[in-house]
Design an enzyme around this catalytic site. Structure first.
Site, mmCIF file in Angstrom:
data_model
loop_
_atom_site.group_PDB
_atom_site.id
_atom_site.type_symbol
_atom_site.label_atom_id
_atom_site.label_comp_id
_atom_site.label_asym_id
_atom_site.label_seq_id
_atom_site.Cartn_x
_atom_site.Cartn_y
_atom_site.Cartn_z
ATOM 1 N N SER A 32 49.652 10.848 15.766
ATOM 2 C CA SER A 32 48.616 9.878 16.123
ATOM 3 C C SER A 32 47.763 10.441 17.255
ATOM 4 C CB SER A 32 49.264 8.559 16.545
ATOM 5 O OG SER A 32 49.991 7.995 15.483
ATOM 6 N N HIS A 61 44.384 10.838 16.683
ATOM 7 C CA HIS A 61 43.192 11.389 16.035
ATOM 8 C C HIS A 61 42.414 10.319 15.270
ATOM 9 C CE1 HIS A 61 44.980 15.161 17.109
ATOM 10 N NE2 HIS A 61 46.010 14.979 16.291
ATOM 11 N N HIS A 95 44.309 18.830 19.909
ATOM 12 C CA HIS A 95 45.375 18.384 20.808
ATOM 13 C C HIS A 95 45.115 18.885 22.225
ATOM 14 C CE1 HIS A 95 47.112 18.947 16.739
ATOM 15 N NE2 HIS A 95 47.618 17.751 16.971
#
EC number: 2.7.1.121
Length: 356
Positions: A54, A56, A218
């Site tokens: 999660s 994104h 990330h």
């Protein structure tokens, strides 16, 4: 850290509960947690499944629905979903024509989706895989062996989803996905880092005049840190890198459901050339104002015209984010008439919605 959360342990559960309540066309499953179309399984059609950590959003759960994904498996923030989630989700959405797993090229995603693939095969499910690796910035990174899968994932999910919706076979959908992966190119930059709730602080720091060039979704390092000067200069540097780094060879694995084994395939990323037609995605990585994204698109159209590229369709907004990162990415995907017909086909999901 100031974030609209209650407890860091509950972020995923609360956001998924809200998503399901906001969109009755989705069903949230528990133990393990995953999300599907409410009408799954859809008989007679290939099921598309994706997932990842999660953070994104709207990728991937926001792309579940008619003409796109059948289901998605969200992990905790920036953490791959476990194989049991992927397995159970695939079993739920399989309508008898097979399941295609769309996997972003991150080490955790690859390991867990491959494990789930083998479990599905052993359970009698016809399953195969497509790996996405569209980031031209770096070959290897903190989370990957090989190039990262980023925003071209969204375009592929839409296009292959349309093919599945019209009744294409599992093999045809997989072949299309691999073709589109070889025709898509992405690069991102960050002006400011994201803050992972569990960490409580930015994942990196930049000086006021710095940007991370080639950043990952990330917060992984990119090509380098370089001075930030202006919008046009930044877009120019990104565009030039997309063209220069746009061709490379690599080996990607896929599951051969007929032989029941992994196969390696040499694939070549196709560089963009004058005369190509493209879909252009200017993607908000989280905290960049839409006004600035339109400025980016303005410059991008100029550079495409100068390079002989024709933008046939565009998306501008937040489609593949990195929490609250300040920055954006550019994706250019080479298309033809058939691809554009798939793009224009109806899609009804929380994040993409057009057609009848």
């Amino acid at each position: 850290m100031k974030k609209l959360i209650n407890d860091v342990q509950d972020v995923l559960d609360e956001q998924l509960a809200g998503l399901a309540k906001a969109h009755p066309s989705l069903t949230l499953h528990q133990d393990p947690v995953y999300v599907t179309r409410a009408d799954a399984p859809v008989a007679g059609k290939v099921a598309l499944l994706s997932g990842g950590g999660s953070g994104h959003e709207p990728m991937h759960c926001g792309y579940i629905g008619q003409g796109m994904l059948s289901g998605a498996c969200p992990g905790e923030i920036f953490t791959s979903p476990t194989p049991d989630k992927i397995f159970e989700c695939a079993m739920q959405v399989d309508g008898g024509e097979g399941v295609l797993l769309i996997i972003k090229n991150y080490t955790g995603d690859i390991l867990n989706f491959e494990t789930a693939t083998e479990l599905l095969h052993d359970s009698g499910v016809k399953v195969t895989t497509v790996v996405i690796d569209d980031d031209v910035a770096v070959k290897d990174s903190l989370y990957t062996a090989g190039r990262r899968g980023v925003a071209n994932t969204v375009l592929i999910e839409k296009l292959v989803g349309a093919a599945a919706e019209r009744g294409d076979s599992l093999d045809a959908c997989a072949e299309l996905g691999r073709k589109l992966n070889n025709q898509g190119h992405s690069i991102g930059i960050a002006l400011g880092a994201c803050t992972v709730p569990a960490a409580g602080k930015p994942s990196f720091t930049l000086a006021d005049n710095e940007m991370e060039f080639g950043v990952g979704i990330h917060g992984e390092p990119g090509i380098d840190r370089r001075p930030f000067s202006s919008l046009d200069q930044t877009v120019d540097e990104m565009f030039d890198t997309l063209l220069v780094n746009g061709s490379y060879h690599r080996t990607l694995r896929f599951w051969d459901y007929q032989q029941g084994s992994w196969q390696e395939e040499q694939q070549t990323k196709q560089p963009l050339q004058s005369g190509d037609r493209v879909i252009a995605l200017v993607n908000n990585l989280g905290a960049t104002p839409l006004s600035e994204l339109y400025g980016v698109y303005n410059r991008l159209t100029t550079r495409c015209q100068q390079a002989g590229l024709t933008i046939e369709r565009n998306l501008i907004g937040a489609y593949c984010t990195s929490l609250d990162m300040t920055g954006f990415s550019i994706t250019l995907l080479k298309v033809d008439d058939e691809t554009l017909a798939l793009w224009d086909a109806p899609v009804h999901t929380p994040a993409l919605n057009w057609g009848k």
